[in-house]
Design an enzyme around this catalytic site. Structure first.
Site, mmCIF file in Angstrom:
data_model
loop_
_atom_site.group_PDB
_atom_site.id
_atom_site.type_symbol
_atom_site.label_atom_id
_atom_site.label_comp_id
_atom_site.label_asym_id
_atom_site.label_seq_id
_atom_site.Cartn_x
_atom_site.Cartn_y
_atom_site.Cartn_z
ATOM 1 N N GLY A 42 -2.232 -9.623 -0.261
ATOM 2 C CA GLY A 42 -1.240 -10.637 0.059
ATOM 3 C C GLY A 42 -0.185 -10.741 -1.038
ATOM 4 O O GLY A 42 0.137 -9.756 -1.698
ATOM 5 N N ASP A 49 -6.611 0.118 3.115
ATOM 6 C CA ASP A 49 -5.762 0.267 1.927
ATOM 7 C C ASP A 49 -6.467 1.149 0.900
ATOM 8 O O ASP A 49 -5.862 2.033 0.287
ATOM 9 C CB ASP A 49 -5.469 -1.090 1.267
ATOM 10 C CG ASP A 49 -4.535 -1.951 2.105
ATOM 11 O OD1 ASP A 49 -4.293 -1.601 3.267
ATOM 12 O OD2 ASP A 49 -4.044 -2.972 1.585
ATOM 13 N N THR A 87 0.840 -1.203 0.000
ATOM 14 C CA THR A 87 0.000 0.000 0.000
ATOM 15 C C THR A 87 0.873 1.250 0.000
ATOM 16 O O THR A 87 0.634 2.190 -0.777
ATOM 17 C CB THR A 87 -0.945 -0.001 1.223
ATOM 18 O OG1 THR A 87 -1.716 -1.201 1.183
ATOM 19 C CG2 THR A 87 -1.878 1.187 1.194
ATOM 20 N N SER A 146 -9.933 -7.270 1.991
ATOM 21 C CA SER A 146 -10.531 -7.985 3.133
ATOM 22 C C SER A 146 -10.189 -7.214 4.400
ATOM 23 O O SER A 146 -9.019 -6.957 4.686
ATOM 24 C CB SER A 146 -10.053 -9.442 3.180
ATOM 25 O OG SER A 146 -8.655 -9.539 3.125
ATOM 26 N N LYS A 173 -8.137 -1.066 -5.482
ATOM 27 C CA LYS A 173 -7.937 -2.256 -4.642
ATOM 28 C C LYS A 173 -9.094 -3.184 -5.014
ATOM 29 O O LYS A 173 -10.196 -3.081 -4.460
ATOM 30 C CB LYS A 173 -8.001 -1.857 -3.155
ATOM 31 C CG LYS A 173 -7.805 -2.991 -2.181
ATOM 32 C CD LYS A 173 -6.359 -3.277 -1.854
ATOM 33 C CE LYS A 173 -6.236 -4.463 -0.906
ATOM 34 N NZ LYS A 173 -4.841 -4.814 -0.587
ATOM 35 N N GLU A 185 -3.606 -2.423 -6.608
ATOM 36 C CA GLU A 185 -2.928 -3.160 -5.523
ATOM 37 C C GLU A 185 -3.592 -4.507 -5.295
ATOM 38 O O GLU A 185 -4.801 -4.598 -5.075
ATOM 39 C CB GLU A 185 -2.950 -2.364 -4.201
ATOM 40 C CG GLU A 185 -2.163 -3.121 -3.119
ATOM 41 C CD GLU A 185 -2.322 -2.589 -1.704
ATOM 42 O OE1 GLU A 185 -2.726 -1.432 -1.510
ATOM 43 O OE2 GLU A 185 -2.024 -3.379 -0.787
ATOM 44 N N GLY A 186 -2.777 -5.563 -5.333
ATOM 45 C CA GLY A 186 -3.290 -6.909 -5.064
ATOM 46 C C GLY A 186 -3.635 -7.074 -3.591
ATOM 47 O O GLY A 186 -3.843 -6.095 -2.860
#
Ligand SMILES: Nc1ncnc2c1ncn2[C@@H]1O[C@H](COP(=O)(O)OP(=O)(O)OP(=O)(O)O)[C@@H](O)[C@H]1O
Ligand SMILES: C[C@H](N)[C@H](N)CCCCCC(=O)O
Ligand SMILES: [Mg+2]
Length: 224
Positions: free
Chosen positions: A119, A55, A16, A41, A37, A116-117
């Protein structure tokens, strides 16, 4: 249109922070930059009567345009656990279609998008979907964030190999110094510089109060 997919060697490595730094750097060259994003979660009150992921809030603060939450965060899962578990607990299946649709709409509204992924590269989004599948579906160049700590050499090389094996371009990597007590950080960085096979876009010092605006980013030429 410039766009990239930010992944990391793990969760909590500085994706992030790095994505926000990339947004600030891109904003020096492009008027409309926005973070996305796709799957988040963990949700908390956003201060305006709704729920949001932290994030997503950070990416919004680093973006130059405001878009609908359904575009910059199409899938928000309440619990701060692996997305596939959060999705099961919320009975909200994660599928590619709404994400790809949101991304296509975002492309019409922005000049640069940083996705942004969640994990690392193989983090599961559902029983049969992983972060890597999402990046491949989006067909984006990838930026790998390496959290510089003991064990990161293996994680970084595995991730870089997997990204390339997926057919995507590893456009660059970012070193995020997450452990101020790490021994031999420079030797680790030197090893990664010569073995990752992609340019180092930023070297983020450990900061007690991380601030993405202070990070110097060397953008690839074609993103400027
Ligand atoms: N260079 C740094 N110096 C100090 N703290 C850092 C640094 N980089 C990241 N952190 C801290 O580490 C934590 C994790 O960083 P960040 O939220 O960017 O990780 P992430 O990879 O995005 O994790 P996630 O998988 O949850 O999205 C944050 O509290 C962040 O402030
Ligand atoms: C909730 C957390 N902050 C991340 N967004 C999700 C991390 C997923 C990790 C999956 C794994 O175990 O590899
Ligand atoms: Mg993050």
């Amino acid at each position: 249109m410039i766009a990239c997919f930010v992944t990391g060697t793990d969760t909590g490595v500085g994706k992030t922070l790095s994505s926000c730094a990339l947004l600030h750097a891109l904003a020096r060259h492009h008027p409309r930059v926005v973070g996305m994003k796709p799957v988040a979660s963990g949700a908390e009150p956003d201060g305006q009567g709704a729920w949001a992921n932290e994030d997503t809030l950070a990416l919004r603060a680093a973006s130059t345009i405001t878009v609908s939450p359904s575009l910059d965060n199409p899938i928000l899962l309440p619990d701060p656990v692996s997305p596939h578990i959060a999705a099961e607990r919320a009975r909200m299946p994660v599928t590619l279609a709404p994400i790809l649709q949101a991304y296509q709409t975002l492309r019409e509204q922005a000049d640069a998008i940083v996705v942004e992924g969640a994990g690392g590269w193989q983090a599961p989004l559902s029983e049969d979907l992983r972060i890597a599948d999402l990046a491949v579906a989006l067909q984006l160049p990838v930026v790998l964030v390496v959290g510089l700590r003991l064990g990161c050499l293996n994680h970084a090389l595995l991730s870089a190999d997997a990204i390339r094996a997926s057919g995507l371009t590893l456009a660059g990597w970012i070193c995020s110094r997450v452990d101020p007590t790490m021994l031999e950080p420079e030797a680790n960085l030197a090893y990664l510089r010569q073995s990752i096979g992609a340019p180092l876009l930023a070297d983020i010092a450990w900061q007690a109060q991380p601030d993405a605006r202070t990070v110097r980013v060397q953008l690839p030429k074609e993103w400027q």
